[in-house]
Design a protein around this motif. Structure first.
Motif, mmCIF file in Angstrom:
data_model
loop_
_atom_site.group_PDB
_atom_site.id
_atom_site.type_symbol
_atom_site.label_atom_id
_atom_site.label_comp_id
_atom_site.label_asym_id
_atom_site.label_seq_id
_atom_site.Cartn_x
_atom_site.Cartn_y
_atom_site.Cartn_z
ATOM 1 N N PHE A 104 31.507 43.765 44.545
ATOM 2 C CA PHE A 104 32.354 44.836 45.053
ATOM 3 C C PHE A 104 31.583 46.145 44.952
ATOM 4 C CE2 PHE A 104 35.458 41.830 43.000
ATOM 5 C CZ PHE A 104 35.700 41.138 44.169
ATOM 6 N N LEU A 135 43.046 46.468 44.919
ATOM 7 C CA LEU A 135 41.866 46.735 44.095
ATOM 8 C C LEU A 135 40.558 46.654 44.868
ATOM 9 C CD1 LEU A 135 42.948 44.544 41.063
ATOM 10 C CD2 LEU A 135 42.984 47.024 41.167
ATOM 11 N N ILE A 136 40.519 45.851 45.923
ATOM 12 C CA ILE A 136 39.264 45.641 46.649
ATOM 13 C C ILE A 136 39.302 46.261 48.038
ATOM 14 C CG2 ILE A 136 37.614 43.912 47.446
ATOM 15 C CD1 ILE A 136 38.022 43.952 44.425
ATOM 16 N N GLU A 146 36.777 37.060 50.293
ATOM 17 C CA GLU A 146 36.468 35.727 49.774
ATOM 18 C C GLU A 146 36.108 35.776 48.303
ATOM 19 O OE1 GLU A 146 33.495 34.082 52.288
ATOM 20 O OE2 GLU A 146 34.949 33.454 53.804
ATOM 21 N N ALA A 147 35.280 36.778 47.943
ATOM 22 C CA ALA A 147 34.888 36.893 46.540
ATOM 23 C C ALA A 147 36.111 37.151 45.672
ATOM 24 C CB ALA A 147 33.877 38.017 46.378
ATOM 25 N N ALA A 148 37.007 38.037 46.156
ATOM 26 C CA ALA A 148 38.217 38.341 45.382
ATOM 27 C C ALA A 148 39.089 37.099 45.257
ATOM 28 C CB ALA A 148 38.989 39.475 46.051
ATOM 29 N N ASN A 149 39.228 36.376 46.372
ATOM 30 C CA ASN A 149 40.026 35.140 46.332
ATOM 31 C C ASN A 149 39.428 34.139 45.356
ATOM 32 O OD1 ASN A 149 41.826 36.052 48.175
ATOM 33 N ND2 ASN A 149 40.859 35.049 49.924
ATOM 34 N N ALA A 150 38.101 34.017 45.421
ATOM 35 C CA ALA A 150 37.446 33.032 44.569
ATOM 36 C C ALA A 150 37.640 33.349 43.093
ATOM 37 C CB ALA A 150 35.956 32.968 44.898
ATOM 38 N N LEU A 151 37.865 34.655 42.782
ATOM 39 C CA LEU A 151 38.116 35.025 41.393
ATOM 40 C C LEU A 151 39.577 34.820 41.012
ATOM 41 C CD1 LEU A 151 36.003 38.280 41.197
ATOM 42 C CD2 LEU A 151 35.634 36.211 39.874
ATOM 43 N N GLY A 152 40.405 34.441 41.989
ATOM 44 C CA GLY A 152 41.806 34.165 41.689
ATOM 45 C C GLY A 152 42.722 35.352 41.867
ATOM 46 N N LEU A 153 42.220 36.449 42.486
ATOM 47 C CA LEU A 153 43.089 37.605 42.719
ATOM 48 C C LEU A 153 44.064 37.287 43.850
ATOM 49 C CD1 LEU A 153 40.333 40.339 42.551
ATOM 50 C CD2 LEU A 153 42.276 40.210 41.011
ATOM 51 N N SER A 154 45.307 37.691 43.693
ATOM 52 C CA SER A 154 46.313 37.428 44.717
ATOM 53 C C SER A 154 46.107 38.377 45.897
ATOM 54 C CB SER A 154 47.701 37.654 44.138
ATOM 55 O OG SER A 154 47.848 39.009 43.793
ATOM 56 N N ARG A 200 41.655 28.168 41.719
ATOM 57 C CA ARG A 200 40.621 29.203 41.765
ATOM 58 C C ARG A 200 40.310 29.764 40.386
ATOM 59 N NH1 ARG A 200 42.769 32.106 47.216
ATOM 60 N NH2 ARG A 200 41.630 30.805 48.682
ATOM 61 N N VAL A 210 43.725 39.110 36.471
ATOM 62 C CA VAL A 210 44.193 37.736 36.654
ATOM 63 C C VAL A 210 44.565 37.115 35.309
ATOM 64 C CG1 VAL A 210 43.614 35.463 37.546
ATOM 65 C CG2 VAL A 210 42.791 37.489 38.715
ATOM 66 N N ASN A 236 37.360 25.337 46.332
ATOM 67 C CA ASN A 236 38.210 26.399 45.797
ATOM 68 C C ASN A 236 39.074 27.030 46.887
ATOM 69 O OD1 ASN A 236 36.354 27.951 47.108
ATOM 70 N ND2 ASN A 236 36.030 29.379 45.421
ATOM 71 N N PRO A 259 40.760 50.493 48.273
ATOM 72 C CA PRO A 259 39.820 51.511 47.768
ATOM 73 C C PRO A 259 38.602 51.671 48.676
ATOM 74 C CG PRO A 259 40.503 50.063 45.996
ATOM 75 C CD PRO A 259 41.050 49.478 47.263
ATOM 76 N N GLN A 260 38.099 50.556 49.200
ATOM 77 C CA GLN A 260 36.935 50.662 50.084
ATOM 78 C C GLN A 260 37.320 51.220 51.441
ATOM 79 O OE1 GLN A 260 33.898 47.552 50.031
ATOM 80 N NE2 GLN A 260 35.169 46.451 48.589
ATOM 81 N N HIS A 315 32.156 49.239 45.424
ATOM 82 C CA HIS A 315 32.732 50.492 44.919
ATOM 83 C C HIS A 315 32.952 50.446 43.413
ATOM 84 C CE1 HIS A 315 36.028 47.755 45.491
ATOM 85 N NE2 HIS A 315 36.883 48.557 44.914
ATOM 86 N N GLN A 319 34.053 40.137 50.993
ATOM 87 C CA GLN A 319 34.761 40.831 49.926
ATOM 88 C C GLN A 319 36.077 40.130 49.594
ATOM 89 O OE1 GLN A 319 33.881 43.929 48.248
ATOM 90 N NE2 GLN A 319 31.943 43.106 48.925
ATOM 91 N N LYS A 334 46.819 42.009 44.887
ATOM 92 C CA LYS A 334 45.797 42.583 44.016
ATOM 93 C C LYS A 334 44.491 42.785 44.779
ATOM 94 C CE LYS A 334 47.808 41.072 39.738
ATOM 95 N NZ LYS A 334 47.941 39.938 38.803
ATOM 96 N N PHE A 376 28.049 33.358 45.950
ATOM 97 C CA PHE A 376 27.845 33.330 47.397
ATOM 98 C C PHE A 376 26.404 33.631 47.757
ATOM 99 C CE2 PHE A 376 32.206 34.401 46.570
ATOM 100 C CZ PHE A 376 32.920 33.712 47.526
#
Lengths: 507, 246
Positions: free
Chosen positions: B94, A417-418, A402-410, B81, B110, B53, A421-422, B96, A400, A413, B88
């Motif tokens: 995600f 956001l990830i 990693e996916a957020a990082n790969a999208l560029g989320l800091s 990134r 972003v 990345n 909430p979970q 939720h 989770q 964030k 993957f």
């Protein structure tokens, strides 16, 4: 013989009619298949019935049938006057009811408590119903504006200044104590042997820094003095603060280009604050002060538990994140903090906050005893919540992040956001568990001379006018019901929230 | 570094503890080039593309993505990134958030896109991977192949210049592999720069401009698919091919 011949069939004799099988549905069927279908189950059924018989029946008899409902003093609740064995003595609760709710809060001022309760209900209920709109405004009113209003409503008192005066006093106090500490260090250094010169030098350095800082805040203190010279210092200060904050909000949010919205928001917020100040008359003394030592009953229970629950959440989330931080200093601090507060009993915390802390704080710096207890409980509960939240964070797969990082989320964030909430959805049962525990633990504040619902109840037992054999049981039954209503409410609401937030787990 | 290369890896070395996982790697990827990276498990294929990345840090060497240099200190991580999309093996949607929310999260937070625009763009990409009708479902309600296509759409919503695929079909049932591969072929035909770690040799033969064969953390052989399959040079490559192309 081929397959076709093998499947050929001719009926030789007709099937006779039979009676229907034993019913397995309906009440009788239920009794037969569930309660009396084997020797073990028969035994269990009988044992359960006996258990119910010996607990529920006496309880109902005590609370309802044998209870005394009317009366003015203990005489009504004595067996010889009632003419039968007496159960609960409800007139006692009736007579002491206002004490259970308000404690020793002055009779004439109790409307303030009622108003606070009503305000809380009006703000909290729409917050709890997901369908209603404007959750953001509602939440900020409940979590930011309401506590301030409740403070001035419940405790009373007014304001002499506003933002400018507060900031100036805080900073000048800081600078003064810095200079003072530097002077003391210098004089200690002069009479100490080996390390003396170093201490003296350090002391002089601190003094110089303090004096430099005092020059730095000179404009602010000057402004404060000017404001205090006005005929109505509070309003002058308020206007100046509102002006400065609004201009800053305007400039930092894009100025002429896009700052108008934040300027408007800021002005509306200050208008709201001004309206509250005017309504409560805070500029000329406000409502009469009711010392927190006079508070009691359900009021104290609710104030302590709601403050504890609301403030322990951010503390817990911050500590849980801190404990997983990659920065060693933050991690060590969080671990130490959590382990300290978890390792100390709540009673010790309360004792420390009430009786020991004043000894350590500088003489002119006092915090109300009730506030100290609130802070103690918030930190205590925060440490527990931190571990619950951390459990939730641990349950989230690494993919989770990693996916957020790969999208560029800091980091922040991703967390907001990830992760959170979970994580929070995973731990709703655990969190509500600790909220309920906290709600009931508030009764421990009676140990430091604060009279919560239970403390008030026990105090009322000593009233000779109501001394009867069943007073004690009646009182505890009543308190038990109140606690149960709140805890059961929290429990059911948490189930509702769980169901609603976990829509993604149902397929 | 050639003029039109978009990813340039030079002298890349990485250790997991004492284990030397990537050894002196050099790779140039041109704009629009499709590269398939294959090799036995543990050869460092995934680690290599995760370095691009910055999901993994590395100790030596440099990686330049679209002119942004990523040194060992990983300072410009977020800039890189934003240009690189990743898919993957285990989807990592995600759970939720709904499918649509999965696809609008990054554009809104972003790229600071208004919600309406982000949703319109996300729907466009969901149509491209052929699942617009699932937009309001949660990932848990979709099949594996559908989830992976959502993951591809999610990566595309950021308008990446390069797409990385880390064994995108390895966690899927055989009949779902095709739908994901078809999506990837479409993407390739539109001219996307792709680096794909996969064992799908059919896909490699059909789509790849170049096949890179890795073993023990180094590039053993890189060649066009035709030459790679017909005429493998290195003994290790021949052994690998003989094992998977039986």
């Amino acid at each position: 013989m081929n397959d076709r011949a093998a499947s050929a069939f001719v009926r030789q004799e007709l099937v006779p009619e039979r009676s229907a099988p034993i019913k397995t549905t309906g009440f009788v069927g239920f009794l037969r298949t569930r309660l009396f279908n084997s020797p073990t189950n028969i035994l269990l059924t009988v044992a359960s019935l006996l258990l119910l018989w010996f607990t529920v029946i006496p309880a109902v008899r005590f609370l309802l049938f044998d209870a005394v409902w009317r009366g003015t003093d203990r005489n009504a609740c004595l067996a010889e006057n009632a003419g039968h064995a007496v159960g609960a003595c409800w007139p006692f609760v009736q007579a002491k009811f206002s004490q259970f709710i308000y404690g020793f809060y002055p009779q004439a001022e109790r409307w303030r408590v009622d108003l606070t309760f009503i305000l809380a209900a009006l703000l909290l209920l729409p917050l709890l119903i997901p369908r209603l709109p404007a959750k953001g405004v509602n939440a900020s009113l409940f979590f930011v504006a309401f506590p301030v209003i409740a403070f001035f409503l419940l405790r009373g008192g007014g304001l002499n200044g506003f933002g400018i005066s507060w900031t100036a006093s805080l900073l000048s106090g800081l600078v003064d104590s810095m200079v003072d500490a530097g002077r003391k260090l210098t004089s200690t250094g002069e009479v100490t042997a080996v390390v003396g010169p170093i201490l003296a030098l350090l002391g002089r350095l601190i003094v110089v820094l303090g004096i430099a800082a005092s020059y730095l805040i000179r404009p602010l203190t000057w402004l404060r003095d000017q404001v205090q010279l006005c005929s109505r210092p509070m309003w002058a200060d308020f206007a100046v603060t509102a002006g400065i904050v609004s201009v800053l909000a305007f400039v930092f949010n894009g100025g002429v280009r896009s700052g108008w919205r934040s300027l408007l928001t800021s002005l509306v917020v200050f208008a709201g604050i001004g309206a509250v100040i005017a309504a409560l008359g805070l500029d000329h003394g406000g409502l009469p002060v009711v010392d927190t030592r006079l508070w009691g009953g359900l009021l104290v229970t609710l104030v302590v538990s709601v403050t504890g629950i609301v403030t322990s959440m951010p503390v817990g989330v911050a500590l849980a994140l801190g404990r997983r931080s990659t920065i060693p200093l933050i991690r060590i601090f969080s671990v130490a903090f959590i382990e300290f507060w978890r390792g100390v009993p709540l009673i010790t915390v309360l004792f420390f906050a009430t009786y020991m802390l004043p000894l350590f704080l500088p003489g002119n710096f006092t915090v109300d005893g009730f506030v100290r207890v609130l802070i103690g409980i918030a930190l205590f509960a925060g440490a527990y919540n931190a571990e619950v939240v951390r459990g939730g964070l641990l349950a989230i797969p690494r993919g989770q992040t990693e996916a957020a990082n790969a999208l560029g989320l800091s980091y922040w964030k991703t967390t907001a956001l990830i992760m959170m909430p979970q994580a929070l959805r995973h731990v709703i049962p655990g969190l509500v568990n600790s909220f309920i525990a906290l709600f009931k633990d508030t009764s421990l504040v009676s140990i430091v001379a604060l009279f919560d619902l239970l403390g008030q109840l026990r105090a009322s037992f000593s009233d000779p006018a109501w001394a009867t054999p069943t007073t004690l049981f009646t009182g505890f039954a009543f308190a038990g019901m109140i606690y149960f209503v709140f805890c059961f409410g929290m429990s059911r609401y948490s189930l509702f929230v769980e169901h609603r937030l976990n829509a993604h787990r149902r397929s | 570094m050639t003029a039109n290369s978009i990813v340039s890896i030079s002298g890349l070395n990485k250790w997991f503890g004492d284990f030397h996982v990537l050894r002196d790697l050099n790779l140039e990827v041109g704009k629009g080039e499709r590269i398939v990276i294959c090799g036995p498990s543990g050869s460092g294929k995934s680690t290599l593309i995760r370095c691009i990345n910055a999901l993994e840090e590395f100790q030596e060497g440099r990686i330049v993505v679209d002119g942004i240099e990523l040194g060992p200190n990983l300072r410009r991580v977020d800039d890189v990134r934003r240009e690189v999309g990743m898919v993957f093996q285990s989807f990592n949607l995600f759970p939720h958030l709904t499918v649509l929310e999965n696809c609008t999260l990054a554009p809104i937070w972003v790229r600071n896109l208004p919600k309406k625009d982000a949703e319109a763009a996300a729907m466009k990409y969901l149509e491209r991977v052929k699942i617009p009708q699932q937009a309001n479902k949660y990932p848990g309600q979709l099949s594996g192949g559908q989830q992976q296509r959502v993951a591809i759409a999610r990566a595309l919503t950021m308008n990446p210049k390069v797409m990385l695929f880390d064994e995108p079909t390895s966690a899927l049932d055989p009949e779902m592999v095709k739908e994901v591969l078809d999506t990837m072929v479409d993407l390739a035909n539109e001219g996307m720069t792709m680096l794909v770690v996969t064992h799908e040799m059919g896909f490699a033969r059909e789509v790849a401009d170049r096949i890179v064969f890795m073993d023990e953390g180094q590039i053993i052989e890189a060649n066009t698919p035709a030459d790679f399959f017909a005429n493998p040079q290195h003994a290790r490559t021949r052994l690998f091919l003989s094992q998977i192309l039986r």
